[in-house]
Design a protein around this motif. Structure first.
Motif, PDB file in Angstrom:
ATOM      1  N   THR A 165       0.872  -1.493  -0.029  1.00 27.49           N
ATOM      2  CA  THR A 165       0.126   0.131  -0.029  1.00 27.49           C
ATOM      3  C   THR A 165       0.858   1.445  -0.167  1.00 27.49           C
ATOM      4  OG1 THR A 165      -1.809  -1.186   0.889  1.00 27.49           O
ATOM      5  CG2 THR A 165      -1.741   1.388   1.362  1.00 27.49           C
ATOM      6  N   ILE A 166       1.753   1.308   0.718  1.00 25.42           N
ATOM      7  CA  ILE A 166       2.778   2.449   0.950  1.00 25.42           C
ATOM      8  C   ILE A 166       3.479   2.497  -0.539  1.00 25.42           C
ATOM      9  CG2 ILE A 166       4.845   3.340   1.651  1.00 25.42           C
ATOM     10  CD1 ILE A 166       4.168   1.924   4.634  1.00 25.42           C
ATOM     11  N   ARG A 167       3.628   1.376  -0.975  1.00 20.87           N
ATOM     12  CA  ARG A 167       4.738   1.608  -2.656  1.00 20.87           C
ATOM     13  C   ARG A 167       3.752   2.257  -3.466  1.00 20.87           C
ATOM     14  NH1 ARG A 167       8.435  -3.574  -3.436  1.00 20.87           N
ATOM     15  NH2 ARG A 167       8.870  -2.147  -5.443  1.00 20.87           N
ATOM     16  N   SER A 168       2.513   1.667  -3.648  1.00 18.78           N
ATOM     17  CA  SER A 168       1.337   1.992  -4.458  1.00 18.78           C
ATOM     18  C   SER A 168       1.034   3.585  -4.299  1.00 18.78           C
ATOM     19  CB  SER A 168       0.321   1.140  -4.244  1.00 18.78           C
ATOM     20  OG  SER A 168      -0.911   1.728  -4.962  1.00 18.78           O
ATOM     21  N   GLU A 169       0.933   3.975  -3.015  1.00 21.14           N
ATOM     22  CA  GLU A 169       0.377   5.409  -2.735  1.00 21.14           C
ATOM     23  C   GLU A 169       1.467   6.365  -3.033  1.00 21.14           C
ATOM     24  OE1 GLU A 169      -0.980   5.536   1.283  1.00 21.14           O
ATOM     25  OE2 GLU A 169      -2.832   4.377   0.640  1.00 21.14           O
ATOM     26  N   ARG A 170       2.799   5.860  -2.831  1.00 18.74           N
ATOM     27  CA  ARG A 170       3.643   6.905  -3.018  1.00 18.74           C
ATOM     28  C   ARG A 170       4.423   6.618  -4.320  1.00 18.74           C
ATOM     29  NH1 ARG A 170       5.023   9.700   1.679  1.00 18.74           N
ATOM     30  NH2 ARG A 170       6.921  10.498   1.085  1.00 18.74           N
ATOM     31  N   GLY A 171       3.912   5.722  -5.355  1.00 19.44           N
ATOM     32  CA  GLY A 171       4.401   5.645  -6.629  1.00 19.44           C
ATOM     33  C   GLY A 171       5.764   4.731  -6.661  1.00 19.44           C
ATOM     34  N   TYR A 172       6.086   3.834  -5.811  1.00 19.01           N
ATOM     35  CA  TYR A 172       7.414   3.431  -5.642  1.00 19.01           C
ATOM     36  C   TYR A 172       7.107   2.125  -6.557  1.00 19.01           C
ATOM     37  CZ  TYR A 172       8.359   6.185  -1.561  1.00 19.01           C
ATOM     38  OH  TYR A 172       8.373   7.119  -0.675  1.00 19.01           O
ATOM     39  N   THR A 173       7.961   2.264  -7.746  1.00 23.81           N
ATOM     40  CA  THR A 173       7.725   1.078  -8.765  1.00 23.81           C
ATOM     41  C   THR A 173       9.091   0.076  -8.811  1.00 23.81           C
ATOM     42  OG1 THR A 173       8.546   2.478 -10.370  1.00 23.81           O
ATOM     43  CG2 THR A 173       6.047   2.418 -10.151  1.00 23.81           C
ATOM     44  N   TYR A 174      10.031   0.618  -8.010  1.00 24.63           N
ATOM     45  CA  TYR A 174      11.163  -0.291  -8.277  1.00 24.63           C
ATOM     46  C   TYR A 174      11.908  -0.480  -6.855  1.00 24.63           C
ATOM     47  CZ  TYR A 174      15.900  -1.826  -9.367  1.00 24.63           C
ATOM     48  OH  TYR A 174      17.014  -2.672  -9.506  1.00 24.63           O
ATOM     49  N   GLY A 175      12.279  -1.576  -6.380  1.00 27.70           N
ATOM     50  CA  GLY A 175      12.822  -1.885  -5.292  1.00 27.70           C
ATOM     51  C   GLY A 175      13.969  -3.019  -5.510  1.00 27.70           C
ATOM     52  N   ASP A 176      14.929  -2.873  -4.725  1.00 27.95           N
ATOM     53  CA  ASP A 176      16.080  -3.976  -4.507  1.00 27.95           C
ATOM     54  C   ASP A 176      16.497  -4.005  -3.085  1.00 27.95           C
ATOM     55  OD1 ASP A 176      17.893  -1.880  -3.859  1.00 27.95           O
ATOM     56  OD2 ASP A 176      18.726  -1.854  -5.952  1.00 27.95           O
ATOM     57  N   ILE A 177      17.305  -4.988  -3.032  1.00 32.66           N
ATOM     58  CA  ILE A 177      18.069  -5.068  -1.388  1.00 32.66           C
ATOM     59  C   ILE A 177      19.252  -5.022  -1.523  1.00 32.66           C
ATOM     60  CG2 ILE A 177      18.219  -6.957   0.356  1.00 32.66           C
ATOM     61  CD1 ILE A 177      15.281  -6.286  -0.390  1.00 32.66           C
ATOM     62  N   ILE A 178      19.958  -4.189  -0.501  1.00 32.83           N
ATOM     63  CA  ILE A 178      21.335  -4.205  -0.474  1.00 32.83           C
ATOM     64  C   ILE A 178      21.713  -4.828   1.232  1.00 32.83           C
ATOM     65  CG2 ILE A 178      21.034  -1.734   0.625  1.00 32.83           C
ATOM     66  CD1 ILE A 178      23.627  -0.921  -0.922  1.00 32.83           C
ATOM     67  N   GLU A 179      22.858  -5.246   0.964  1.00 27.11           N
ATOM     68  CA  GLU A 179      23.522  -5.966   2.298  1.00 27.11           C
ATOM     69  C   GLU A 179      24.457  -5.201   2.346  1.00 27.11           C
ATOM     70  OE1 GLU A 179      22.700 -10.130   3.759  1.00 27.11           O
ATOM     71  OE2 GLU A 179      22.383 -10.295   1.785  1.00 27.11           O
ATOM     72  N   ILE A 180      24.821  -4.347   3.626  1.00 25.49           N
ATOM     73  CA  ILE A 180      25.919  -3.471   3.930  1.00 25.49           C
ATOM     74  C   ILE A 180      26.930  -4.131   4.942  1.00 25.49           C
ATOM     75  CG2 ILE A 180      27.024  -1.308   4.432  1.00 25.49           C
ATOM     76  CD1 ILE A 180      24.231   0.108   3.612  1.00 25.49           C
ATOM     77  N   THR A 181      27.774  -4.857   4.644  1.00 22.20           N
ATOM     78  CA  THR A 181      28.852  -5.445   5.503  1.00 22.20           C
ATOM     79  C   THR A 181      29.901  -5.768   4.545  1.00 22.20           C
ATOM     80  OG1 THR A 181      28.972  -7.453   6.909  1.00 22.20           O
ATOM     81  CG2 THR A 181      27.967  -7.889   5.012  1.00 22.20           C
ATOM     82  N   GLU A 210      31.595  -8.551   4.225  1.00 18.96           N
ATOM     83  CA  GLU A 210      31.615  -9.638   3.173  1.00 18.96           C
ATOM     84  C   GLU A 210      30.671  -9.645   2.088  1.00 18.96           C
ATOM     85  OE1 GLU A 210      32.832 -10.218   7.399  1.00 18.96           O
ATOM     86  OE2 GLU A 210      30.740  -9.629   6.707  1.00 18.96           O
ATOM     87  N   LYS A 211      30.090  -8.790   1.894  1.00 19.39           N
ATOM     88  CA  LYS A 211      28.959  -8.705   1.013  1.00 19.39           C
ATOM     89  C   LYS A 211      28.837  -7.771  -0.072  1.00 19.39           C
ATOM     90  CE  LYS A 211      25.824 -12.250   2.714  1.00 19.39           C
ATOM     91  NZ  LYS A 211      24.794 -12.912   2.720  1.00 19.39           N
ATOM     92  N   LEU A 212      29.559  -6.455   0.358  1.00 19.47           N
ATOM     93  CA  LEU A 212      29.310  -5.316  -0.522  1.00 19.47           C
ATOM     94  C   LEU A 212      30.794  -5.281  -1.014  1.00 19.47           C
ATOM     95  CD1 LEU A 212      27.579  -3.016  -1.255  1.00 19.47           C
ATOM     96  CD2 LEU A 212      28.633  -1.700   0.691  1.00 19.47           C
ATOM     97  N   PRO A 213      30.891  -5.106  -2.320  1.00 19.15           N
ATOM     98  CA  PRO A 213      32.242  -4.879  -2.882  1.00 19.15           C
ATOM     99  C   PRO A 213      32.643  -3.405  -2.772  1.00 19.15           C
ATOM    100  CG  PRO A 213      30.462  -5.649  -4.598  1.00 19.15           C
ATOM    101  CD  PRO A 213      29.775  -5.541  -3.293  1.00 19.15           C
TER     102      PRO A 213
END
Length: 162
Positions: free
Chosen positions: A36-52, A54-57
């Motif tokens: 609902t939040i995504r729809s109401e605010r028009g967020y059409t793209y999402g991804d996941i980031i892990e900041i550590t 071991e995982k972030l180049p």
């Protein structure tokens, strides 16, 4: 939209979304309240980031970049799925306010607000990044007073002082 929006996780703060419904970081892929939040605010793209480390180049360089004071021309939306960290934002008197982010917290930083991000001693966060349209993550380091987003944000702050 110029307001900073922070939704706290339900286990720690009884956090609810703007409609009074709880968000669920463990079920983010199917969470209808997040949808609902995504729809109401028009967020059409999402991804996941892990900041550590071991995982972030290029971890060391990226963490330094995140901690440089900057603005964006669009809202910055982060939904903490695991781990923790801090967003520092400037208030209307140009003083820092530290906002702790933990699992289940969602923050929306308005375009033009000076901010920075850092991890805490756990050195790990997993977050969903949401965008309107194609993802753009271009930081404009301070000073960025000439950017239209910054000018609009300053105008908004003046309306609060009136």
């Amino acid at each position: 939209m110029h307001n900073l929006l922070l939704l706290r996780n339900s286990t720690r703060h009884g956090k609810m979304d703007h409609s009074g419904s709880m968000l669920d970081a463990d079920q983010y892929e199917t969470d209808e309240h997040l949808a609902t939040i995504r729809s109401e605010r028009g967020y059409t793209y999402g991804d996941i980031i892990e900041i550590t480390p071991e995982k972030l180049p290029n971890y060391e360089q990226k963490i330094k970049t995140f901690f440089e004071e900057h603005i964006h021309l669009d809202e910055e939306i982060r939904y903490c799925l695991a781990g923790s960290g801090y967003f520092d934002v400037r208030d209307r008197d140009d003083k820092w306010i530290r906002i702790e982010m933990e699992k289940g917290d969602l923050i929306i930083l308005p375009a033009g607000i000076y901010h920075r991000f850092t991890l805490d001693e756990k050195n790990y966060i997993k977050a969903m990044r949401l965008f309107v349209g194609e993802p753009v993550w271009t930081p404009y380091n301070r000073p960025a007073e000439d950017k239209e987003a910054r000018q609009e944000y300053l105008k908004f702050l003046k309306t609060l002082a009136a």
